[in-house]
Motif scaffolding. Structure first.
Motif, PDB file in Angstrom:
ATOM      1  N   ARG A 132      -7.126   4.623  -1.723  1.00  0.00           N
ATOM      2  CA  ARG A 132      -7.289   3.225  -2.103  1.00  0.00           C
ATOM      3  C   ARG A 132      -5.912   2.662  -2.435  1.00  0.00           C
ATOM      4  O   ARG A 132      -5.151   3.308  -3.161  1.00  0.00           O
ATOM      5  CB  ARG A 132      -8.186   3.171  -3.339  1.00  0.00           C
ATOM      6  CG  ARG A 132      -8.691   1.819  -3.673  1.00  0.00           C
ATOM      7  CD  ARG A 132      -9.694   1.844  -4.831  1.00  0.00           C
ATOM      8  NE  ARG A 132     -10.593   2.977  -4.782  1.00  0.00           N
ATOM      9  CZ  ARG A 132     -10.863   3.764  -5.837  1.00  0.00           C
ATOM     10  NH1 ARG A 132     -10.312   3.534  -7.003  1.00  0.00           N
ATOM     11  NH2 ARG A 132     -11.697   4.769  -5.716  1.00  0.00           N
ATOM     12  N   PRO A 133      -5.567   1.486  -1.933  1.00  0.00           N
ATOM     13  CA  PRO A 133      -4.230   0.950  -2.207  1.00  0.00           C
ATOM     14  C   PRO A 133      -4.060   0.553  -3.670  1.00  0.00           C
ATOM     15  O   PRO A 133      -5.006   0.186  -4.352  1.00  0.00           O
ATOM     16  CB  PRO A 133      -4.140  -0.274  -1.297  1.00  0.00           C
ATOM     17  CG  PRO A 133      -5.539  -0.675  -1.046  1.00  0.00           C
ATOM     18  CD  PRO A 133      -6.354   0.584  -1.088  1.00  0.00           C
ATOM     19  N   GLU A 188       0.940   0.534   3.396  1.00  0.00           N
ATOM     20  CA  GLU A 188       0.067   1.383   4.200  1.00  0.00           C
ATOM     21  C   GLU A 188       0.638   1.686   5.574  1.00  0.00           C
ATOM     22  O   GLU A 188       0.467   2.782   6.081  1.00  0.00           O
ATOM     23  CB  GLU A 188      -1.314   0.740   4.322  1.00  0.00           C
ATOM     24  CG  GLU A 188      -2.106   0.834   3.038  1.00  0.00           C
ATOM     25  CD  GLU A 188      -3.476   0.225   3.161  1.00  0.00           C
ATOM     26  OE1 GLU A 188      -3.714  -0.564   4.096  1.00  0.00           O
ATOM     27  OE2 GLU A 188      -4.306   0.523   2.297  1.00  0.00           O
ATOM     28  N   LYS A 244      -1.248  -2.529  -0.263  1.00  0.00           N
ATOM     29  CA  LYS A 244      -1.545  -2.825   1.148  1.00  0.00           C
ATOM     30  C   LYS A 244      -0.269  -2.952   1.974  1.00  0.00           C
ATOM     31  O   LYS A 244      -0.249  -2.620   3.150  1.00  0.00           O
ATOM     32  CB  LYS A 244      -2.333  -4.133   1.264  1.00  0.00           C
ATOM     33  CG  LYS A 244      -3.776  -4.005   0.905  1.00  0.00           C
ATOM     34  CD  LYS A 244      -4.518  -3.449   2.083  1.00  0.00           C
ATOM     35  CE  LYS A 244      -6.010  -3.590   1.813  1.00  0.00           C
ATOM     36  NZ  LYS A 244      -6.784  -2.825   2.719  1.00  0.00           N
ATOM     37  N   GLN A 298       2.441   5.397  -0.832  1.00  0.00           N
ATOM     38  CA  GLN A 298       2.237   4.500  -1.970  1.00  0.00           C
ATOM     39  C   GLN A 298       3.276   4.759  -3.065  1.00  0.00           C
ATOM     40  O   GLN A 298       3.877   3.830  -3.593  1.00  0.00           O
ATOM     41  CB  GLN A 298       0.829   4.677  -2.539  1.00  0.00           C
ATOM     42  CG  GLN A 298      -0.284   4.262  -1.607  1.00  0.00           C
ATOM     43  CD  GLN A 298      -0.415   2.768  -1.481  1.00  0.00           C
ATOM     44  OE1 GLN A 298      -0.692   2.078  -2.454  1.00  0.00           O
ATOM     45  NE2 GLN A 298      -0.223   2.264  -0.284  1.00  0.00           N
TER      46      GLN A 298
END
Length: 109
Positions: A92-93, A102, A99, A39
């Motif tokens: 959690r993105p 990921e 997303k 991320q």
């Protein structure tokens, strides 16, 4: 350092990301750290691309570059949200762009 601290450090600067990645590569592997490395690296890539785009626009059309510079503030807010997720040890993105990262960056395995 524990995984939570390494996850937080990965968002601080690119040097912090390198420190976290080197610890991850040396054997401190965890899903939490792997997720936040992906991320944070994604955010750094977007910030770099956005900054290059702003620089080019500054040369071509000076008036629009200031407007697009406000996008960097949004990216900073997303970076802080990623840090909050890391501090809460949540996988959690990041909103809007998380997303996408990921399943990218396969060198982080």
């Amino acid at each position: 350092m524990n995984q939570k601290n390494l996850s937080l450090i990965s968002y601080c600067t690119i040097i912090g990301w390198v420190i976290s990645f080197s610890n991850y590569s040396k054997g401190k592997k965890s899903d939490l750290l792997q997720y936040h490395l992906k991320q944070s690296f994604g955010i750094f890539v977007i910030v770099l691309a956005w900054s290059i785009g702003i620089y080019i626009l500054e040369i071509l059309i000076p008036g629009y570059a200031l407007l697009l510079s406000c996008g960097l503030l949004m990216l900073f807010i997303l970076l802080v949200m990623g840090m909050i997720n890391a501090a809460n040890e949540a996988i959690r993105p990041i909103p809007l762009i998380g997303k996408f990262f990921e399943n990218k960056f396969t060198f982080i395995q």
